[in-house]
Design a protein around this motif. Structure first.
Motif, PDB file in Angstrom:
ATOM      1  N   MET A   1      17.553 -14.148  17.383  1.00 53.57           N
ATOM      2  CA  MET A   1      17.752 -14.148  16.019  1.00 53.57           C
ATOM      3  C   MET A   1      16.503 -13.372  15.401  1.00 53.57           C
ATOM      4  O   MET A   1      15.662 -13.092  15.995  1.00 53.57           O
ATOM      5  CB  MET A   1      17.549 -15.772  15.541  1.00 53.57           C
ATOM      6  CG  MET A   1      17.738 -15.725  14.026  1.00 53.57           C
ATOM      7  SD  MET A   1      17.139 -17.406  13.482  1.00 53.57           S
ATOM      8  CE  MET A   1      15.457 -17.317  13.402  1.00 53.57           C
ATOM      9  N   ALA A   2      17.150 -12.550  14.495  1.00 52.90           N
ATOM     10  CA  ALA A   2      16.255 -11.713  13.810  1.00 52.90           C
ATOM     11  C   ALA A   2      16.205 -12.066  12.434  1.00 52.90           C
ATOM     12  O   ALA A   2      17.452 -12.176  11.654  1.00 52.90           O
ATOM     13  CB  ALA A   2      16.444 -10.349  14.256  1.00 52.90           C
ATOM     14  N   ILE A   3      15.268 -11.632  11.699  1.00 50.87           N
ATOM     15  CA  ILE A   3      15.204 -11.590  10.193  1.00 50.87           C
ATOM     16  C   ILE A   3      14.232 -10.592   9.640  1.00 50.87           C
ATOM     17  O   ILE A   3      13.202  -9.985  10.533  1.00 50.87           O
ATOM     18  CB  ILE A   3      14.315 -13.085   9.681  1.00 50.87           C
ATOM     19  CG1 ILE A   3      14.640 -12.993   7.946  1.00 50.87           C
ATOM     20  CG2 ILE A   3      13.036 -13.328  10.227  1.00 50.87           C
ATOM     21  CD1 ILE A   3      14.333 -14.479   7.665  1.00 50.87           C
ATOM     22  N   ALA A   4      14.620 -10.114   8.640  1.00 55.37           N
ATOM     23  CA  ALA A   4      13.665  -8.669   8.199  1.00 55.37           C
ATOM     24  C   ALA A   4      12.389  -9.142   7.930  1.00 55.37           C
ATOM     25  O   ALA A   4      11.887 -10.134   7.474  1.00 55.37           O
ATOM     26  CB  ALA A   4      14.219  -8.281   6.869  1.00 55.37           C
ATOM     27  N   ASP A   5      11.426  -8.201   8.549  1.00 51.96           N
ATOM     28  CA  ASP A   5      10.032  -8.259   8.190  1.00 51.96           C
ATOM     29  C   ASP A   5       9.590  -7.764   7.125  1.00 51.96           C
ATOM     30  O   ASP A   5       9.030  -6.595   6.899  1.00 51.96           O
ATOM     31  CB  ASP A   5       9.327  -7.796   9.733  1.00 51.96           C
ATOM     32  CG  ASP A   5       7.738  -8.043   9.530  1.00 51.96           C
ATOM     33  OD1 ASP A   5       7.142  -8.649   8.547  1.00 51.96           O
ATOM     34  OD2 ASP A   5       7.078  -7.262  10.450  1.00 51.96           O
ATOM     35  N   VAL A   6       9.548  -8.556   6.119  1.00 55.52           N
ATOM     36  CA  VAL A   6       9.046  -8.028   4.673  1.00 55.52           C
ATOM     37  C   VAL A   6       7.598  -7.864   4.759  1.00 55.52           C
ATOM     38  O   VAL A   6       7.136  -6.849   4.036  1.00 55.52           O
ATOM     39  CB  VAL A   6       9.500  -8.964   3.573  1.00 55.52           C
ATOM     40  CG1 VAL A   6      10.642  -9.456   3.493  1.00 55.52           C
ATOM     41  CG2 VAL A   6       8.640 -10.449   3.755  1.00 55.52           C
ATOM     42  N   ALA A   7       6.875  -8.201   5.508  1.00 57.86           N
ATOM     43  CA  ALA A   7       5.497  -8.073   5.512  1.00 57.86           C
ATOM     44  C   ALA A   7       4.940  -6.483   5.911  1.00 57.86           C
ATOM     45  O   ALA A   7       4.231  -5.983   5.604  1.00 57.86           O
ATOM     46  CB  ALA A   7       4.720  -8.731   6.398  1.00 57.86           C
ATOM     47  N   ALA A   8       6.004  -5.680   6.490  1.00 57.32           N
ATOM     48  CA  ALA A   8       5.885  -4.599   6.999  1.00 57.32           C
ATOM     49  C   ALA A   8       6.010  -3.553   5.897  1.00 57.32           C
ATOM     50  O   ALA A   8       5.775  -2.303   5.764  1.00 57.32           O
ATOM     51  CB  ALA A   8       7.108  -4.119   7.993  1.00 57.32           C
ATOM     52  N   TYR A   9       6.600  -4.174   4.651  1.00 53.57           N
ATOM     53  CA  TYR A   9       6.770  -3.309   3.595  1.00 53.57           C
ATOM     54  C   TYR A   9       5.753  -3.957   2.222  1.00 53.57           C
ATOM     55  O   TYR A   9       5.971  -3.133   1.090  1.00 53.57           O
ATOM     56  CB  TYR A   9       8.064  -3.395   3.112  1.00 53.57           C
ATOM     57  CG  TYR A   9       9.108  -2.944   4.090  1.00 53.57           C
ATOM     58  CD1 TYR A   9       9.334  -1.413   4.325  1.00 53.57           C
ATOM     59  CD2 TYR A   9       9.928  -4.006   4.899  1.00 53.57           C
ATOM     60  CE1 TYR A   9      10.075  -1.188   5.494  1.00 53.57           C
ATOM     61  CE2 TYR A   9      10.666  -3.519   5.869  1.00 53.57           C
ATOM     62  CZ  TYR A   9      10.895  -2.181   6.267  1.00 53.57           C
ATOM     63  OH  TYR A   9      11.856  -1.845   7.373  1.00 53.57           O
ATOM     64  N   VAL A  10       5.458  -4.862   2.157  1.00 46.34           N
ATOM     65  CA  VAL A  10       4.505  -5.599   1.417  1.00 46.34           C
ATOM     66  C   VAL A  10       2.838  -5.479   1.730  1.00 46.34           C
ATOM     67  O   VAL A  10       2.680  -6.021   2.486  1.00 46.34           O
ATOM     68  CB  VAL A  10       4.935  -6.806   0.940  1.00 46.34           C
ATOM     69  CG1 VAL A  10       4.149  -7.430  -0.025  1.00 46.34           C
ATOM     70  CG2 VAL A  10       6.570  -6.778   0.480  1.00 46.34           C
ATOM     71  N   ARG A  11       2.167  -4.800   0.879  1.00 41.48           N
ATOM     72  CA  ARG A  11       0.915  -4.500   1.050  1.00 41.48           C
ATOM     73  C   ARG A  11      -0.151  -6.073   0.856  1.00 41.48           C
ATOM     74  O   ARG A  11       0.406  -6.721  -0.409  1.00 41.48           O
ATOM     75  CB  ARG A  11      -0.145  -3.483   0.544  1.00 41.48           C
ATOM     76  CG  ARG A  11       0.607  -2.395   0.932  1.00 41.48           C
ATOM     77  CD  ARG A  11      -0.062  -1.187  -0.070  1.00 41.48           C
ATOM     78  NE  ARG A  11       0.613   0.129   0.166  1.00 41.48           N
ATOM     79  CZ  ARG A  11       0.068   1.244   0.520  1.00 41.48           C
ATOM     80  NH1 ARG A  11      -1.339   1.330   0.822  1.00 41.48           N
ATOM     81  NH2 ARG A  11       0.883   2.122   0.717  1.00 41.48           N
ATOM     82  N   PRO A  12      -0.776  -6.290   1.608  1.00 41.98           N
ATOM     83  CA  PRO A  12      -1.401  -7.696   1.258  1.00 41.98           C
ATOM     84  C   PRO A  12      -2.281  -7.897   0.044  1.00 41.98           C
ATOM     85  O   PRO A  12      -2.902  -6.715  -0.404  1.00 41.98           O
ATOM     86  CB  PRO A  12      -2.410  -8.039   2.405  1.00 41.98           C
ATOM     87  CG  PRO A  12      -1.802  -7.111   3.769  1.00 41.98           C
ATOM     88  CD  PRO A  12      -1.226  -6.023   2.833  1.00 41.98           C
TER      89      PRO A  12
END
Length: 159
Positions: A1-12
């Protein structure tokens, strides 16, 4: 199962990160999604699109004989083979493929069905024959509150 990794696109700690934290997650309704991120991201870079490489978090789960081990989560890059509706995937699993599911029926869908259903060749129908599925339409106000819940129009059977 996979889900998009939004952390890869949103800066902390960015404004976008703060907004996403307030919403906590996207909410999926039968007829639409209330996204955690702006639509340009949620339907663009952060969406697992057919034939496009996307950052994701993949979970490896073991069913059946080897079950019991904890799922393993890994950051990955994936390319989705096809964007299917649940109805398309179910119909294909039951032997009724279409232009989209036909090319991946044996190489992708059949192994998934075997993995989930064991030795059975086809999965059971999600609803028993004669059982009426009940769906609701949920209306959300501009303030983000549930304004109303009404019965949704009956959907056509997939078989």
């Amino acid at each position: 199962m996979a889900i998009a990794d939004v952390a890869a696109y949103v800066r902390p700690n960015s404004a976008l990160d703060e907004t996403a934290r307030e919403k906590a997650n996207s909410v999926y309704f039968p007829d639409r999604v209330e996204p955690m991120l702006p639509e340009v991201l949620s339907n663009g870079l952060c969406s697992l699109r057919e034939g496009e490489n996307r950052a994701c978090m993949a979970v490896r789960m073991v069913f059946g004989a080897g079950a019991g081990a904890l799922p393993q989560v890994h950051p990955r890059l994936m390319r989705s083979a096809a964007k299917l509706s649940y109805e398309q995937a179910q119909a294909c699993a039951e032997g009724m493929s279409d232009d989209k599911t036909g090319p991946i029926a044996k190489s992708i869908i059949a192994p998934l069905v075997r993995g989930l259903c064991g030795a059975e060749e086809r999965p059971p129908r999600p609803l028993a024959p004669g059982h009426r599925e009940r769906r609701a339409r949920i209306v959300i106000s501009a303030e983000g509150e549930v304004a109303s819940i009404t019965p949704a129009p009956a959907s056509k059977p997939t078989s």
